[in-house]
Design a protein around this motif. Structure first.
Motif, PDB file in Angstrom:
ATOM      1  N   THR A 124       0.897  -1.145  -0.013  1.00 58.40           N
ATOM      2  CA  THR A 124       0.167  -0.063   0.071  1.00 58.40           C
ATOM      3  C   THR A 124       0.918   1.235  -0.122  1.00 58.40           C
ATOM      4  N   GLY A 125       1.864   1.051   0.221  1.00 54.02           N
ATOM      5  CA  GLY A 125       2.825   2.265   0.531  1.00 54.02           C
ATOM      6  C   GLY A 125       3.146   3.096   1.850  1.00 54.02           C
ATOM      7  N   VAL A 126       2.079   2.687   2.756  1.00 52.76           N
ATOM      8  CA  VAL A 126       2.425   2.974   3.872  1.00 52.76           C
ATOM      9  C   VAL A 126       3.433   2.458   4.549  1.00 52.76           C
ATOM     10  N   ASN A 127       4.325   3.191   5.192  1.00 55.09           N
ATOM     11  CA  ASN A 127       5.735   2.414   5.692  1.00 55.09           C
ATOM     12  C   ASN A 127       5.969   2.954   7.000  1.00 55.09           C
ATOM     13  N   SER A 128       5.205   3.424   7.777  1.00 53.00           N
ATOM     14  CA  SER A 128       5.423   4.337   8.884  1.00 53.00           C
ATOM     15  C   SER A 128       5.801   3.275   9.847  1.00 53.00           C
ATOM     16  N   LEU A 129       5.534   2.060   9.741  1.00 56.57           N
ATOM     17  CA  LEU A 129       6.129   0.956  10.576  1.00 56.57           C
ATOM     18  C   LEU A 129       7.055   0.376  10.333  1.00 56.57           C
ATOM     19  N   ALA A 130       7.862   0.827   9.446  1.00 59.20           N
ATOM     20  CA  ALA A 130       9.171   0.209   8.689  1.00 59.20           C
ATOM     21  C   ALA A 130      10.197   0.092   9.689  1.00 59.20           C
ATOM     22  N   ASN A 131      10.240   0.970  10.795  1.00 60.68           N
ATOM     23  CA  ASN A 131      11.322   0.684  11.658  1.00 60.68           C
ATOM     24  C   ASN A 131      10.955   0.070  13.009  1.00 60.68           C
ATOM     25  N   VAL A 132       9.770  -0.566  13.095  1.00 58.95           N
ATOM     26  CA  VAL A 132       9.384  -1.095  14.105  1.00 58.95           C
ATOM     27  C   VAL A 132       9.157  -2.441  14.038  1.00 58.95           C
ATOM     28  N   SER A 133       9.769  -3.216  14.888  1.00 60.28           N
ATOM     29  CA  SER A 133       9.839  -4.700  14.566  1.00 60.28           C
ATOM     30  C   SER A 133       8.683  -5.541  14.627  1.00 60.28           C
ATOM     31  N   THR A 134       8.518  -6.570  13.821  1.00 60.97           N
ATOM     32  CA  THR A 134       7.290  -7.463  13.596  1.00 60.97           C
ATOM     33  C   THR A 134       6.789  -7.901  14.832  1.00 60.97           C
ATOM     34  N   GLU A 135       7.433  -8.342  15.640  1.00 60.62           N
ATOM     35  CA  GLU A 135       7.186  -8.788  16.917  1.00 60.62           C
ATOM     36  C   GLU A 135       7.841  -8.070  17.999  1.00 60.62           C
ATOM     37  N   ALA A 136       7.157  -7.912  19.132  1.00 66.92           N
ATOM     38  CA  ALA A 136       7.807  -7.294  20.211  1.00 66.92           C
ATOM     39  C   ALA A 136       8.643  -8.351  21.196  1.00 66.92           C
ATOM     40  N   THR A 137       9.775  -7.832  21.427  1.00 65.16           N
ATOM     41  CA  THR A 137      10.637  -8.671  22.507  1.00 65.16           C
ATOM     42  C   THR A 137      10.181  -9.094  23.592  1.00 65.16           C
ATOM     43  N   ALA A 138      10.471 -10.242  24.323  1.00 62.73           N
ATOM     44  CA  ALA A 138      10.178 -10.274  25.844  1.00 62.73           C
ATOM     45  C   ALA A 138      10.455  -9.248  26.443  1.00 62.73           C
ATOM     46  N   ASP A 139      11.508  -8.672  26.382  1.00 64.99           N
ATOM     47  CA  ASP A 139      11.909  -7.555  27.029  1.00 64.99           C
ATOM     48  C   ASP A 139      11.153  -6.541  27.021  1.00 64.99           C
ATOM     49  N   GLN A 140      10.961  -6.024  25.945  1.00 66.81           N
ATOM     50  CA  GLN A 140       9.939  -4.812  25.396  1.00 66.81           C
ATOM     51  C   GLN A 140       8.462  -5.069  26.257  1.00 66.81           C
ATOM     52  N   ILE A 141       7.992  -6.191  25.798  1.00 67.38           N
ATOM     53  CA  ILE A 141       6.606  -6.386  26.544  1.00 67.38           C
ATOM     54  C   ILE A 141       6.665  -6.214  28.035  1.00 67.38           C
ATOM     55  N   GLU A 142       7.929  -6.912  28.650  1.00 65.18           N
ATOM     56  CA  GLU A 142       8.093  -6.679  30.174  1.00 65.18           C
ATOM     57  C   GLU A 142       8.160  -5.554  30.706  1.00 65.18           C
ATOM     58  N   GLN A 143       9.017  -4.694  30.103  1.00 61.07           N
ATOM     59  CA  GLN A 143       9.366  -3.076  30.367  1.00 61.07           C
ATOM     60  C   GLN A 143       8.178  -2.404  30.206  1.00 61.07           C
ATOM     61  N   ALA A 144       7.319  -2.516  29.014  1.00 61.38           N
ATOM     62  CA  ALA A 144       5.961  -2.051  29.026  1.00 61.38           C
ATOM     63  C   ALA A 144       5.002  -2.041  29.915  1.00 61.38           C
ATOM     64  N   THR A 145       4.984  -3.451  30.320  1.00 62.61           N
ATOM     65  CA  THR A 145       4.239  -3.951  31.501  1.00 62.61           C
ATOM     66  C   THR A 145       4.203  -3.468  32.723  1.00 62.61           C
ATOM     67  N   GLN A 146       5.654  -3.060  33.094  1.00 56.76           N
ATOM     68  CA  GLN A 146       5.977  -2.546  34.635  1.00 56.76           C
ATOM     69  C   GLN A 146       6.176  -1.141  34.543  1.00 56.76           C
ATOM     70  N   ALA A 147       6.144  -0.456  33.473  1.00 56.51           N
ATOM     71  CA  ALA A 147       6.415   1.096  33.380  1.00 56.51           C
ATOM     72  C   ALA A 147       5.346   1.575  34.014  1.00 56.51           C
ATOM     73  N   THR A 148       5.593   2.762  34.796  1.00 58.92           N
ATOM     74  CA  THR A 148       4.546   3.500  35.302  1.00 58.92           C
ATOM     75  C   THR A 148       3.868   4.562  34.396  1.00 58.92           C
TER      76      THR A 148
END
Length: 566
Positions: free
Chosen positions: A28-52
């Motif tokens: 489609t030509g929308v590439n705003s997610l080009a720099n975001v990984s397809t799957e979040a890593t476990a560390d990223q999910i853990e950090q997002a879950t614990q952040a205030t």
């Protein structure tokens, strides 16, 4: 979103998109997610879950902003503001809703395509190339708009990203869902408990502190605190008609008699039932044509409410002049708050005619419903009212008023304004009267309104010698709108209340029953608008020669009226 729909929705979205739409979306030509990984890593999910809180540099923040840009989500974060987890969850919930709606729009399209039958076999071979219509003439070149890309397919990679966000903020999303359900419940309750779909409540409450100086004894000093409350229930059944039901409660006692000694010092809103609530008005208005309206009133008939009184800035009891006489010509009082029927017809924007028949109350009591002799609809007190309104321009209004009245007790001949004998010229004998009035109102400027009226009543005694009497009244008023503040009005009234000037009737002492002098009514008030729902009006009446008798000392009536409108 209710029931925190995210898990079932994401599952359905994933199943739906697995059939091949993911690949379609990547082109489609929308590439705003080009720099975001397809799957979040476990560390990223853990950090997002614990952040205030969620900061602009965090994986969750960047992912949601990218999804927002690609799928035009509403209520999502913009800029680089640090968000609390609750704020972020609210934005995430909005993005999930947008993607859900996008999927819902696409599903019917796919189903239709799957059910489309294959093309029938052709008898003749198909053309080598599809027929193409010649293009229309090229329009003149214009600057093209900024390119936009509409995404109508959700890729599997984006679903994975959204699923990771939902996992990280599941607790907060449940809180958002609970708040939404609470709001939905309140809305449902309000709808179920709404008063009426056809009735509107309009209310007015008046509180007043009023004092009198002068009167029969120059030492007289009296101050009272009074009130009047009206609740108007306005119902419409066709959108054009109106059923008006008014409940009233008041305790504003009159200064007539003691201590004033005259009816001429009456307030514009006075009357008392000791705050007992009564049905004050019951009226039905029905337009029978675009320019014709009919009024039917079982109780509370008031000509001044139905027709133009040529004193627009003074006529309202709660926001106009503070005295009874200062509001409008006494001829409008002849209906006596009884029962009646009326017609208001506009021949053109500049010409109108009003006709009414009313049966006034006598001594404060209804007579229209009384079958006794000398009462009822036609055999007791009654009044026939007519008014011709001329409007030569938007700023000028003129009126010719005629009324024919019969008073079975001979009282209230002048609408309970003016001297006592002007209201009872033949000492209690049944009386008929012809009332003639001229009235006018001119807008001298957008903020200056000048009004005036003059009236003559020719009364006749219906028993005994058949005596006759003449009663006169007049007034001029001035209103300065928006004085000192927007919506405030400075008002003045100068006039003579009804005066019995000539009479062939003699009293028991063989003295002609006429008013010996002339009283002047001089009034000023200032309506201060505090808000659309609150007005404070100080007012002062100076009454010379009360009862049109120079032997009576000047009276001063002052009031501070506070009016609440709701």
């Amino acid at each position: 979103m209710s029931k925190n729909l995210l898990s079932p929705i994401l599952v359905s979205i994933a199943v739906w998109t697995a059939g091949g739409f993911a690949s379609a979306n990547e082109s489609t030509g929308v590439n705003s997610l080009a720099n975001v990984s397809t799957e979040a890593t476990a560390d990223q999910i853990e950090q997002a879950t614990q952040a205030t809180e969620v900061k602009p540099g965090d994986w969750a923040y960047q992912t949601l902003q990218a999804l927002t840009t690609k799928y035009s989500c509403g209520n999502t974060p913009a800029g680089n503001k640090i968000l609390s987890r609750e704020e972020f969850a609210t934005s995430l919930n909005g993005c999930v809703q947008s993607i859900e709606q996008l999927v819902a729009r696409r599903k019917p399209s796919r189903a239709i395509k799957k059910r489309r039958p294959s093309a029938p076999s052709m008898v003749t071979p198909p053309p080598a190339a599809p027929e193409i219509l010649p293009p229309p003439p090229a329009p003149a070149p214009i600057a093209p708009p900024a390119p936009t890309v509409e995404v109508d397919v959700v890729s599997q990679q984006d679903l994975d990203r959204l699923k990771s966000l939902v996992q990280s903020f599941s607790a907060e999303l449940q809180g958002v869902d609970a708040r939404l359900q609470a709001v939905d419940g309140k809305v449902t309750k309000l709808q179920a408990q709404s008063f009426s779909t056809t009735t509107k409540l309009v209310g007015e409450a008046i509180f007043a502190i009023t004092g009198l100086a002068g009167g029969p004894s120059s030492a007289t000093r009296n101050t009272i605190f009074s009130d009047r409350v009206r609740l108007n229930f306005r119902s419409s059944f066709t959108g054009k008609d109106l059923l008006l039901v008014r409940l009233q409660s008041r305790n504003s006692n009159s200064f007539a008699g003691t201590p004033s000694g005259t009816n001429m010092a009456r307030l514009g809103f006075e009357g008392s039932e000791e705050n007992a609530t009564t049905l004050h008005r019951l009226q039905y208005q029905l337009p029978i044509a675009a320019s014709t309206k009919v009024f039917v009133e079982a109780v509370g008939s008031e000509f001044n409410d139905n027709y133009f009184t040529f004193n627009p800035e003074h006529q309202a009891a709660g926001t106009g002049a503070v005295t009874r006489f200062g509001r409008f010509n006494p001829v409008y009082r002849l209906s006596g708050e009884g029962a009646g029927i009326g017609v208001d017809h506009k021949f053109s924007p500049g010409l109108g005619l009003s006709l009414s028949y009313a049966v006034p109350r006598v001594g404060g009591l209804e007579t229209v419903n009384n079958p006794a002799s000398g009462k009822g609809l036609f055999n007791g007190s009654n009044v026939l009212f007519s008014q011709l309104t001329l409007k030569p321009s938007d700023d000028v209004s003129l009126g010719l008023i005629y009324a024919r009245a019969y008073n079975s007790t001979g009282t209230g001949v002048s609408g309970n304004n003016g001297s006592s004998i002007a209201n009872n010229p033949f000492n209690g004998s049944p009386t008929s009267a012809n009332h003639y009035s001229l009235a006018g109102s001119v807008n001298l400027s957008p903020s200056l309104v000048l009004s005036a009226w003059g009236g003559l009543t020719q009364a006749r005694q219906e028993t005994g010698a058949g005596n006759s009497a003449d009663i006169w009244n007049y007034a001029g008023t001035l209103a300065v709108k928006d004085f000192a503040s927007k919506g405030s009005t400075l008002g003045f009234v100068v006039g003579m209340q009804p005066k019995l000037t000539g009479n062939s009737f003699f009293n028991a002492n063989n003295i002609r029953r006429v008013d010996p002098g002339t009283s002047l009514h001089i009034e000023t008030f200032y309506k201060y608008k505090v808000s659309d729902n609150l007005f404070i009006t100080p007012g002062l009446l100076l009454l010379t020669n009360p009862e049109h008798n120079s032997a009576n000392p000047t009276e001063y009536l002052g009031t501070i009226r506070t009016t609440f409108v709701f």
